[in-house]
Structure formats: C-alpha cells, structure tokens
Design a protein around this motif. Structure first.
Motif, PDB file in Angstrom:
ATOM      1  N   ILE A   9      58.829  57.797   7.576  1.00  0.00           N
ATOM      2  CA  ILE A   9      60.178  58.338   7.803  1.00  0.00           C
ATOM      3  C   ILE A   9      60.337  58.570   9.296  1.00  0.00           C
ATOM      4  O   ILE A   9      59.602  59.368   9.890  1.00  0.00           O
ATOM      5  N   GLN A  13      58.906  56.201  18.539  1.00  0.00           N
ATOM      6  CA  GLN A  13      57.770  55.347  18.891  1.00  0.00           C
ATOM      7  C   GLN A  13      56.546  55.602  18.002  1.00  0.00           C
ATOM      8  O   GLN A  13      55.805  54.664  17.701  1.00  0.00           O
ATOM      9  N   ALA A  14      56.347  56.847  17.546  1.00  0.00           N
ATOM     10  CA  ALA A  14      55.181  57.122  16.701  1.00  0.00           C
ATOM     11  C   ALA A  14      55.338  56.437  15.338  1.00  0.00           C
ATOM     12  O   ALA A  14      54.429  55.752  14.855  1.00  0.00           O
ATOM     13  N   ARG A  35      68.666  55.399  12.162  1.00  0.00           N
ATOM     14  CA  ARG A  35      69.286  54.570  13.203  1.00  0.00           C
ATOM     15  C   ARG A  35      68.914  53.109  13.008  1.00  0.00           C
ATOM     16  O   ARG A  35      67.760  52.807  12.704  1.00  0.00           O
ATOM     17  N   THR A  47      64.846  60.244  23.425  1.00  0.00           N
ATOM     18  CA  THR A  47      64.269  61.519  22.984  1.00  0.00           C
ATOM     19  C   THR A  47      63.273  62.083  23.992  1.00  0.00           C
ATOM     20  O   THR A  47      62.734  63.164  23.800  1.00  0.00           O
ATOM     21  N   ASN A  50      58.968  59.342  28.230  1.00  0.00           N
ATOM     22  CA  ASN A  50      58.041  58.291  27.822  1.00  0.00           C
ATOM     23  C   ASN A  50      57.187  57.736  28.954  1.00  0.00           C
ATOM     24  O   ASN A  50      56.932  56.528  29.010  1.00  0.00           O
ATOM     25  N   GLN A 125      68.789  55.055   6.517  1.00  0.00           N
ATOM     26  CA  GLN A 125      69.200  56.197   5.682  1.00  0.00           C
ATOM     27  C   GLN A 125      68.725  57.493   6.349  1.00  0.00           C
ATOM     28  O   GLN A 125      67.614  57.547   6.883  1.00  0.00           O
ATOM     29  N   ASN A 126      69.597  58.490   6.277  1.00  0.00           N
ATOM     30  CA  ASN A 126      69.178  59.817   6.747  1.00  0.00           C
ATOM     31  C   ASN A 126      68.467  60.493   5.577  1.00  0.00           C
ATOM     32  O   ASN A 126      69.071  60.752   4.545  1.00  0.00           O
ATOM     33  N   ILE A 127      67.194  60.787   5.744  1.00  0.00           N
ATOM     34  CA  ILE A 127      66.392  61.273   4.617  1.00  0.00           C
ATOM     35  C   ILE A 127      66.442  62.800   4.528  1.00  0.00           C
ATOM     36  O   ILE A 127      66.060  63.502   5.472  1.00  0.00           O
ATOM     37  N   ALA A 145      57.474  60.889  10.526  1.00  0.00           N
ATOM     38  CA  ALA A 145      57.465  60.728  11.990  1.00  0.00           C
ATOM     39  C   ALA A 145      58.890  60.935  12.483  1.00  0.00           C
ATOM     40  O   ALA A 145      59.447  60.100  13.188  1.00  0.00           O
ATOM     41  N   ALA A 146      59.474  62.051  12.085  1.00  0.00           N
ATOM     42  CA  ALA A 146      60.902  62.297  12.333  1.00  0.00           C
ATOM     43  C   ALA A 146      61.119  63.209  13.540  1.00  0.00           C
ATOM     44  O   ALA A 146      62.140  63.883  13.644  1.00  0.00           O
ATOM     45  N   ALA A 149      62.873  67.141  14.055  1.00  0.00           N
ATOM     46  CA  ALA A 149      63.986  67.410  13.134  1.00  0.00           C
ATOM     47  C   ALA A 149      63.705  68.671  12.300  1.00  0.00           C
ATOM     48  O   ALA A 149      62.597  68.871  11.823  1.00  0.00           O
ATOM     49  N   LEU A 273      69.414  64.587  28.924  1.00  0.00           N
ATOM     50  CA  LEU A 273      69.025  65.449  27.808  1.00  0.00           C
ATOM     51  C   LEU A 273      68.794  66.838  28.371  1.00  0.00           C
ATOM     52  O   LEU A 273      68.251  66.988  29.465  1.00  0.00           O
TER      53      LEU A 273
HETATM   54  C1  LIG Z   1      62.587  65.706  28.367  1.00  0.00           C
HETATM   55  C2  LIG Z   1      61.356  65.087  27.786  1.00  0.00           C
HETATM   56  C3  LIG Z   1      60.517  64.310  28.585  1.00  0.00           C
HETATM   57  C4  LIG Z   1      59.353  63.752  28.060  1.00  0.00           C
HETATM   58  N1  LIG Z   1      58.518  63.036  28.863  1.00  0.00           N
HETATM   59  C5  LIG Z   1      57.379  62.502  28.353  1.00  0.00           C
HETATM   60  C6  LIG Z   1      56.504  61.732  29.167  1.00  0.00           C
HETATM   61  O1  LIG Z   1      56.732  61.544  30.354  1.00  0.00           O
HETATM   62  N2  LIG Z   1      55.389  61.233  28.594  1.00  0.00           N
HETATM   63  C7  LIG Z   1      55.104  61.407  27.271  1.00  0.00           C
HETATM   64  O2  LIG Z   1      54.083  60.917  26.784  1.00  0.00           O
HETATM   65  N3  LIG Z   1      55.929  62.137  26.481  1.00  0.00           N
HETATM   66  C8  LIG Z   1      57.048  62.662  26.994  1.00  0.00           C
HETATM   67  N4  LIG Z   1      57.885  63.375  26.181  1.00  0.00           N
HETATM   68  C9  LIG Z   1      57.563  63.492  24.764  1.00  0.00           C
HETATM   69  C10 LIG Z   1      57.898  62.187  24.027  1.00  0.00           C
HETATM   70  O3  LIG Z   1      59.155  61.700  24.418  1.00  0.00           O
HETATM   71  C11 LIG Z   1      57.860  62.457  22.547  1.00  0.00           C
HETATM   72  O4  LIG Z   1      56.640  63.094  22.238  1.00  0.00           O
HETATM   73  C12 LIG Z   1      57.934  61.182  21.730  1.00  0.00           C
HETATM   74  O5  LIG Z   1      58.931  60.303  22.170  1.00  0.00           O
HETATM   75  C13 LIG Z   1      58.173  61.560  20.285  1.00  0.00           C
HETATM   76  O6  LIG Z   1      58.145  60.431  19.484  1.00  0.00           O
HETATM   77  P1  LIG Z   1      58.267  60.575  17.926  1.00  0.00           P
HETATM   78  O7  LIG Z   1      58.298  59.177  17.399  1.00  0.00           O
HETATM   79  O8  LIG Z   1      57.266  61.500  17.388  1.00  0.00           O
HETATM   80  O9  LIG Z   1      59.672  61.299  17.671  1.00  0.00           O
HETATM   81  P2  LIG Z   1      61.169  60.888  18.052  1.00  0.00           P
HETATM   82  O10 LIG Z   1      61.214  60.051  19.282  1.00  0.00           O
HETATM   83  O11 LIG Z   1      61.942  62.140  18.052  1.00  0.00           O
HETATM   84  O12 LIG Z   1      61.636  59.946  16.884  1.00  0.00           O
HETATM   85  C14 LIG Z   1      61.968  60.460  15.616  1.00  0.00           C
HETATM   86  C15 LIG Z   1      62.897  59.480  14.920  1.00  0.00           C
HETATM   87  O13 LIG Z   1      63.121  59.934  13.593  1.00  0.00           O
HETATM   88  C16 LIG Z   1      64.499  59.863  13.312  1.00  0.00           C
HETATM   89  N5  LIG Z   1      64.817  60.866  12.261  1.00  0.00           N
HETATM   90  C17 LIG Z   1      64.828  62.221  12.399  1.00  0.00           C
HETATM   91  N6  LIG Z   1      65.148  62.815  11.237  1.00  0.00           N
HETATM   92  C18 LIG Z   1      65.309  61.804  10.352  1.00  0.00           C
HETATM   93  C19 LIG Z   1      65.665  61.767   8.977  1.00  0.00           C
HETATM   94  N7  LIG Z   1      65.892  62.913   8.293  1.00  0.00           N
HETATM   95  N8  LIG Z   1      65.765  60.555   8.363  1.00  0.00           N
HETATM   96  C20 LIG Z   1      65.520  59.410   9.033  1.00  0.00           C
HETATM   97  N9  LIG Z   1      65.196  59.377  10.342  1.00  0.00           N
HETATM   98  C21 LIG Z   1      65.090  60.562  10.981  1.00  0.00           C
HETATM   99  C22 LIG Z   1      65.160  60.163  14.653  1.00  0.00           C
HETATM  100  O14 LIG Z   1      66.492  59.679  14.706  1.00  0.00           O
HETATM  101  C23 LIG Z   1      64.252  59.365  15.597  1.00  0.00           C
HETATM  102  O15 LIG Z   1      64.651  58.030  15.652  1.00  0.00           O
HETATM  103  C24 LIG Z   1      59.041  63.952  26.698  1.00  0.00           C
HETATM  104  C25 LIG Z   1      59.891  64.703  25.882  1.00  0.00           C
HETATM  105  C26 LIG Z   1      61.038  65.265  26.417  1.00  0.00           C
HETATM  106  C27 LIG Z   1      61.938  66.085  25.523  1.00  0.00           C
END
Ligand SMILES: Cc1cc2nc3c(=O)[nH]c(=O)nc-3n(C[C@H](O)[C@H](O)[C@H](O)COP(=O)(O)OP(=O)(O)OC[C@H]3O[C@@H](n4cnc5c(N)ncnc54)[C@H](O)[C@@H]3O)c2cc1C
Length: 420
Positions: A9, A13-14, A35, A47, A50, A125-127, A145-146, A149, A273
């Motif tokens: 879910i 990137q994770a 999305r 988000t 990166n 789908q929004n889960i 991996a949301a 949220a 952001l």
């Molecule tokens: C300002 C800022 C700067 C950063 N800089 C760095 C950096 O320089 N280096 C670094 O390593 N990290 C950095 N980070 C952290 C890094 O960006 C995040 O740790 C990482 O991108 C998170 O990835 P993720 O896949 O876990 O979550 P997210 O990127 O949040 O992805 C989650 C996805 O799940 C989707 N989703 C959520 N709820 C639902 C639902 N109910 N149903 C379906 N889909 C859903 C969302 O739309 C999204 O697409 C930074 C963070 C911030 C806030």
C-alpha cells in the motif's frame, strides 16, 4: 506452484522499490496507490528532498532503477557552524561516492510505470480501513508504505522507547529553486551539500537537485527551531512567498551567501513543502479489527526529521531488508514473529544507528561529535572520513557519543599532515 500474493500500500519510493523488487523475485504483487504515474509527475508535491547516499544508489542500481546516471553530481558535504554574526568553523569533506537528489515526482512516476512494465498489478485507490481488511484477507502478506498518513499511524502503535520525541523538533520549509549561483558562495571547493548550523535558530542546507523536468537546480531546506528567528515560514501560503522569506533570512543571518542566493526562484508552483512532525518509530505489527496483521516499511515504520538526510535512505534499506526476508521465508507464513524479526533485522543493520545519528543532529552538539568536527575542520582526511560515514551511520558509533573514543578516533589520523 501458485505464486505467493503480496500487497503493497503506497507508491512512494519505499513502496515502489519493495513492490518492484518482489516482482523481480517472482511474487504476485499488487501495488495500491492513491496516485497514478501522471498524478505523481504533474499534480503532487514532493514528499521530501531525497538526497540519497551511495549505499541507496547501489540498491536502486541492483534493480535497474537508477535511470538518472550520476545526475546531479554531489561530491560531499560543506558544513559551516555559525555561532554568532560571522561564519565560524567549516568542515569540508568528500563522500566515498557521489550523493544524488532526484525529484521524487519524477522518480516515483517513472518507477510506477516500471512496476507495471515488469508485470506488477497496479490498483489506483485510496485505501481505508475497510479496503485494507479486504486486501489483507486476500494476500499472503500486506506491506504498508503509505508514508506518514494518519490512518497508518492509527494501525501501527508508536514505539515510545525508540521514538525518543513526542513533539516536532523543527519546523520545516523546503524549496526547489533555480537561479542559485554556488560560484558566488565563498570558498566553494566542489559541488556539495552545503549546510549551515545556527545554534540559536536551527539549520539550513542547499542541495544540488535534479528537477522533474530534467533540469539541474538546487533545493534548500530550512530546519527552524520553534520560536527562533528562522521560524518564519509558518504563515507562508505559496512557494514564491517562501523563497522571499528564505532570501530575507539569508540576507540577515548569512549575508556572505546572499550574492549566491538573491536570484533564486521557485522551479514550479508545487516545488515546496512546509510543516512539522515528531520523529517516530512504530511497532512492526499492525493489527486490523478483524485480527489480520500487516507490516510497515519506509516512513510508516520510521519517520525521521530530515536534518540528516536519512529518511529516504532508511526507506530504501527497509524495503531491501523486507525483500530479503520474504525470500528467506520460503513457503512459511508471514506471521507476527516474522514481522517482528524482519523489522529487528533492519533496526540492527541500519535503522537504529541511522535514527540515533539523525537525532544527534537535532540536539546541541555533544562534546565527542564537536571534537571530531573541529578536528575535521583542520584535517581534510578526518573531514572526508566523517562525511563518508553518512553512507553507513553505524560507523559513527560508539565514538560519536564518547569523548575518549572520539579522541582515539582523531589520533588514528595523527600521522597524516595537517592543512597549513
Ligand atoms: C522536507 C523533507 C526533506 C527530506 N530530505 C531528505 C533527504 O535529503 N534525504 C533522505 O534520505 N530523506 C529525506 N527526507 C525523507 C524522505 O523524503 C522520506 O523518508 C521518503 O521519501 C519517504 O518515502 P516513503 O515511500 O516511505 O513515503 P512517501 O514518499 O510519503 O510515500 C507514501 C505514498 O503512499 C501514498 N498513500 C498514502 N496514504 C495512502 C492510502 N491510504 N492509500 C493509497 N496510497 C496512499 C502517498 O500518496 C504516497 O504516494 C526528507 C523529508 C522531508 C519532509
């Protein structure tokens, strides 16, 4: 034999790395995303920034997901302490391999397309909780991996002992900008992540950045201590306004950088952001009302303050760990113990040190860390070594918290020549 069915879910990137990696290993993977690829590219706000390290780039490369070559080139870290009105000690260190910051809107959009191309089942789908129950009941394993949220926070209990903080430690404003002139920053030696630390106000850092359009630009992140002079982005309602506030802060508190910063402009209207959240570690087993269990990776499992650029790296490492653990489990069930063991393996190998190191940067500089940084200001080998350890934060420990061990660490460089 029937393939084992795994649901992921969230297509950040994770989740994407996890889903693509599992497809490559032969599992039947469904990725539930709120999305589409086009939404990520055109409608979303990134988000995070990166900025990822060599170890993460290597993992992406191992799955053939590093579509951006070495862009943009970030060769190391340039850290200035600003104890008063003037720039103070400055540590400049080269990383062991290049760092990279690719716009998450481009990265996630491209990886969603790739997931489908490799045979994954994408569901837009929004889960919510009801959908999650249905998904968990029809899959051998459900991975969440949301990101941060809210719903996911309700499913996975906060681990109070490991989380450390209950409140946000910084108020953040991130901007992706054009028009920065690093050649006007005094003493720039190479393309670097350029970090300013103001003990009274917080920190800001520049990062060479690869925008979703393929253009090289910069990102800048303000990490304001609540109530400080940097804490001035709260009311801003647009990125363009944020850019003007950023310029005003730099003009007042880091005027030596102003010539390089004064022409910056927002890259696109969603390229920013702001917000605040407490760094949080969650329990690795989420129990749904039906009794079904699900497990988290990425920000859902561990949310980092971005100060040390560790969150994205941790997400990639946690996805890779989960893939390895799934494969190692063979045909055995993905039960509660497996979820606990899977997270513990990640915690021991990467998560704990990454989180501890990152949190260290949120606190006043401890004597051991300060002594090594000051030694690195004088000795480039110590500086290079220090910056090289960001790639694998466990290598900072135990000396980074122990003044005696820190001194011994410094002395291992004693035979090397000091800068004049
Ligand atoms: C300002 C800022 C700067 C950063 N800089 C760095 C950096 O320089 N280096 C670094 O390593 N990290 C950095 N980070 C952290 C890094 O960006 C995040 O740790 C990482 O991108 C998170 O990835 P993720 O896949 O876990 O979550 P997210 O990127 O949040 O992805 C989650 C996805 O799940 C989707 N989703 C959520 N709820 C639902 C639902 N109910 N149903 C379906 N889909 C859903 C969302 O739309 C999204 O697409 C930074 C963070 C911030 C806030």
């Amino acid at each position: 034999m029937l393939k084992r069915k795994i649901a992921v879910i969230g297509a950040g990137q994770a989740g994407l790395l996890c889903a693509i990696g599992l497809v490559d290993k032969g599992y039947e993977v469904s990725l539930f995303s709120d999305r589409t690829a086009a939404n990520w590219l055109n409608d979303a706000v990134p988000t995070g920034l990166n900025g990822i390290q060599q170890a993460s780039i290597d993992i992406e490369h191992s799955y053939g997901l590093d579509y951006w070559g070495s862009e943009p080139v970030i060769e190391g870290v340039d850290l200035t302490l600003v104890p008063g009105d003037e720039p103070g000690p400055r540590l400049i260190g080269r990383a062991t391999g290049p760092l990279q910051a690719v716009d998450l809107r481009l990265k996630c959009s491209r990886w969603i397309e790739e997931f489908e191309t490799r045979g994954g089942n994408l569901v837009i789908q929004n889960i919510g909780l009801d959908e999650l129950e249905t998904i968990a009941a029809s899959h051998d394993l459900t991975v969440i991996a949301a990101g941060k949220a809210k719903l996911m926070g309700d499913i996975f209990e906060r681990d109070a002992a490991r989380s450390v903080y209950t409140e946000p430690q910084r108020r953040l404003c991130m901007l992706i900008v054009d028009g920065v002139k690093p050649e006007r920053f005094p003493g720039m030696k190479f393309s670097a992540l350029k970090f300013h630390m103001f003990p009274a106000h917080g920190e800001y850092f520049w990062l060479p950045f690869f925008h979703k359009t393929g253009r090289r630009c910069h990102s800048i992140l303000f990490e304001a201590k609540p109530g400080s002079a940097m804490d001035r982005f709260n009311d801003c309602t647009s990125g363009a306004e944020g850019v003007e506030i950023a310029k005003a802060f730099i003009r007042e508190f880091a005027p030596w950088e102003y010539a390089g910063a004064k022409d910056m402009q927002l890259m696109d209207e969603r390229a920013w952001l702001k917000g605040a959240f407490p760094p949080t570690v969650r329990h690795p087993v989420g129990k749904l009302p039906s009794g079904a269990i699900v497990t988290p990776i990425g920000d859902t499992a561990m949310a980092f303050d971005p100060i040390g650029g560790q969150g994205g790296n941790n997400g990639i490492q946690s996805a890779q760990n989960l893939i390895e653990q799934v494969v190692a489990q063979g045909d055995a069930p993905f039960d509660e113990q497996w979820m606990i063991d899977t997270f513990e393996r990640h915690w021991q190998r990467f998560g704990e040190a990454s989180y501890a190191f990152n949190n260290l940067l949120l606190e006043p500089l401890e004597p051991a860390a300060a002594s090594v940084i000051m030694a690195g200001v004088e000795n480039p080998s110590i500086a290079d070594d220090f910056v090289g350890r960001f790639n694998q934060p466990s290598r900072f420990f135990p000396w980074i918290r122990d003044p005696e061990l820190a001194q011994q660490h410094i002395e291992t460089f004693a035979s090397e020549s000091l800068t004049p």
